[in-house]
Design an enzyme around this catalytic site. Structure first.
Site, PDB file in Angstrom:
ATOM      1  N   CYS A  85      15.523  -7.221  13.584  1.00 51.74           N
ATOM      2  CA  CYS A  85      14.909  -6.019  14.135  1.00 51.74           C
ATOM      3  C   CYS A  85      14.216  -6.384  15.441  1.00 51.74           C
ATOM      4  CB  CYS A  85      13.903  -5.423  13.144  1.00 51.74           C
ATOM      5  SG  CYS A  85      13.088  -3.925  13.762  1.00 51.74           S
ATOM      6  N   HIS A  97      15.313  -1.897   6.054  1.00 55.88           N
ATOM      7  CA  HIS A  97      15.776  -1.152   7.218  1.00 55.88           C
ATOM      8  C   HIS A  97      14.570  -0.672   8.020  1.00 55.88           C
ATOM      9  CE1 HIS A  97      19.964  -0.982   5.768  1.00 55.88           C
ATOM     10  NE2 HIS A  97      19.424  -0.812   4.570  1.00 55.88           N
ATOM     11  N   HIS A  98      14.806  -0.473   9.307  1.00 55.61           N
ATOM     12  CA  HIS A  98      13.738   0.017  10.183  1.00 55.61           C
ATOM     13  C   HIS A  98      13.698   1.536  10.145  1.00 55.61           C
ATOM     14  CE1 HIS A  98      10.893  -0.360  13.547  1.00 55.61           C
ATOM     15  NE2 HIS A  98      11.443   0.776  13.974  1.00 55.61           N
ATOM     16  N   CYS A 102       8.376   6.034  10.890  1.00 55.57           N
ATOM     17  CA  CYS A 102       7.185   5.214  10.631  1.00 55.57           C
ATOM     18  C   CYS A 102       7.053   4.052  11.614  1.00 55.57           C
ATOM     19  CB  CYS A 102       7.226   4.669   9.203  1.00 55.57           C
ATOM     20  SG  CYS A 102       7.230   5.929   7.914  1.00 55.57           S
ATOM     21  N   CYS A 113      11.202  10.708   3.733  1.00 54.41           N
ATOM     22  CA  CYS A 113      11.126  12.037   3.134  1.00 54.41           C
ATOM     23  C   CYS A 113      10.107  12.890   3.886  1.00 54.41           C
ATOM     24  CB  CYS A 113      10.733  11.933   1.664  1.00 54.41           C
ATOM     25  SG  CYS A 113      10.674  13.530   0.818  1.00 54.41           S
TER      26      CYS A 113
END
Length: 322
Positions: A85, A97-98, A102, A113
């Site tokens: 990343c 995962h990035h 956020c 979500c």
């Protein structure tokens, strides 16, 4: 009467209990911070400076391979490169995962979500499932208790005209939410049974043998325990009981005895070189996940059980039904 009084008491208890569990699960889903990779996955200062100076992708990958050789990483990108990343400047653990919303790397990320304004991942996936389950039960309970008045509404047996619209609105809202949440909850129950995330459903993780959407599946029972834990008495309570650390996951594809791994690496030195092998050399059986605590947990057939009893040490590929 006594019976009517008892029914009211039961109704109030069930209503308040379902509401409390619903709010508790929703609260935990929202305010549990997404878990991020530990510092061991960050590049050292020297490696980071060297990585930024390099312009060739091949040289950058060589730096990442050298930094990841002692990390419990068993997946790569589709092009067989180390997952890195650039935003967080760290090597991504498996299933990490990035999240652009956020702006952090989330361990075992499932999705971001908007309804809870939070990432659903390793730290709060159990809370998210319980939130869906208690929401489903709450809507079902409301719809079931209003159903008798809804029937009276259609048969014109409901005397209060003002209450008719309240009953109609409440029943349809509860029924619509029940149907929508039921589809979402069923989908995530299927994901738990297969040990997949939503991201892995659309993009299968790449292992040593290539992409495999069932690479992390250990069987329905073990998959369930990985999310909810070993203690069944805590399964329905929104407290964290998931197994593992979020950075290290057992996989059904590579389960090798450490001695056998040493012999294989000696016989095939070319395959174990850092330039051609992006995977770490540490055997998967050293995972701290409790699902790998004993070899007998991996026995899935009678023939494998006989081999374990005879003390044979060999490379075991666990065969599980998808």
């Amino acid at each position: 009467t006594i019976s009517s009084t008892a029914e009211k008491v039961v109704y109030l208890v069930v209503f308040h209990l379902s509401f409390v569990m619903f709010v508790w699960s929703y609260w935990k889903t929202i305010f549990t911070s997404p878990a991020s990779p530990s510092k061991e996955f960050c590049l050292s200062k020297a490696d980071k400076e060297q990585y930024e100076k390099e312009e060739r992708p091949e040289s950058q990958q060589e730096i990442l391979r050298r930094a990841a050789k002692d990390l419990p990483i068993y997946t790569t990108t589709a092009s067989r490169a180390i997952r890195y990343c650039d935003r967080c400047q760290l090597i991504k653990p498996d299933r990490c995962h990035h999240c652009p919303a956020c702006d952090i790397c989330v361990l075992k990320m499932d999705h971001h979500c908007p309804w809870v304004n939070n990432c659903v991942g390793f730290s709060n996936y159990k809370f998210f499932l319980l939130f869906l389950m208690y929401s489903l039960l709450y809507c079902l309970f409301v719809a079931a208790t209003v159903l008798q008045y809804f029937i009276k509404f259609w048969t014109n047996e409901l005397p209060d005209t003002h209450a008719k619209f309240h009953v109609l609105f409440l029943f349809f809202v509860a029924a619509m939410f029940f149907i929508s949440i039921l589809s979402l909850f069923s989908y995530h129950c299927w994901l738990v049974g297969k040990n997949r995330s939503t991201i892995e459903t659309f993009r299968a993780p790449t292992f040593r043998n290539g992409p495999d959407k069932n690479g992390f599946s250990l069987g329905c029972s073990k998959n369930l325990r990985e999310v909810f834990g070993d203690e069944k008495k805590y399964w329905l309570i929104p407290v964290f009981t998931s197994l593992g650390d979020g950075c290290n996951f057992p996989t059904r594809l590579v389960i090798m005895d450490p001695e056998q791994l040493t012999v294989s690496s000696q016989n095939e030195p070319a395959k174990s070189s850092g330039a051609s092998q992006p995977f770490p050399t540490r055997p998967l059986s050293e995972s701290q996940n409790r699902l790998l605590a004993s070899d007998c947990q991996w026995v899935e057939s009678g023939s494998e059980e006989e081999n374990v009893k005879s003390g044979a040490k060999k490379h075991i590929i666990v065969s599980l039904e998808s």
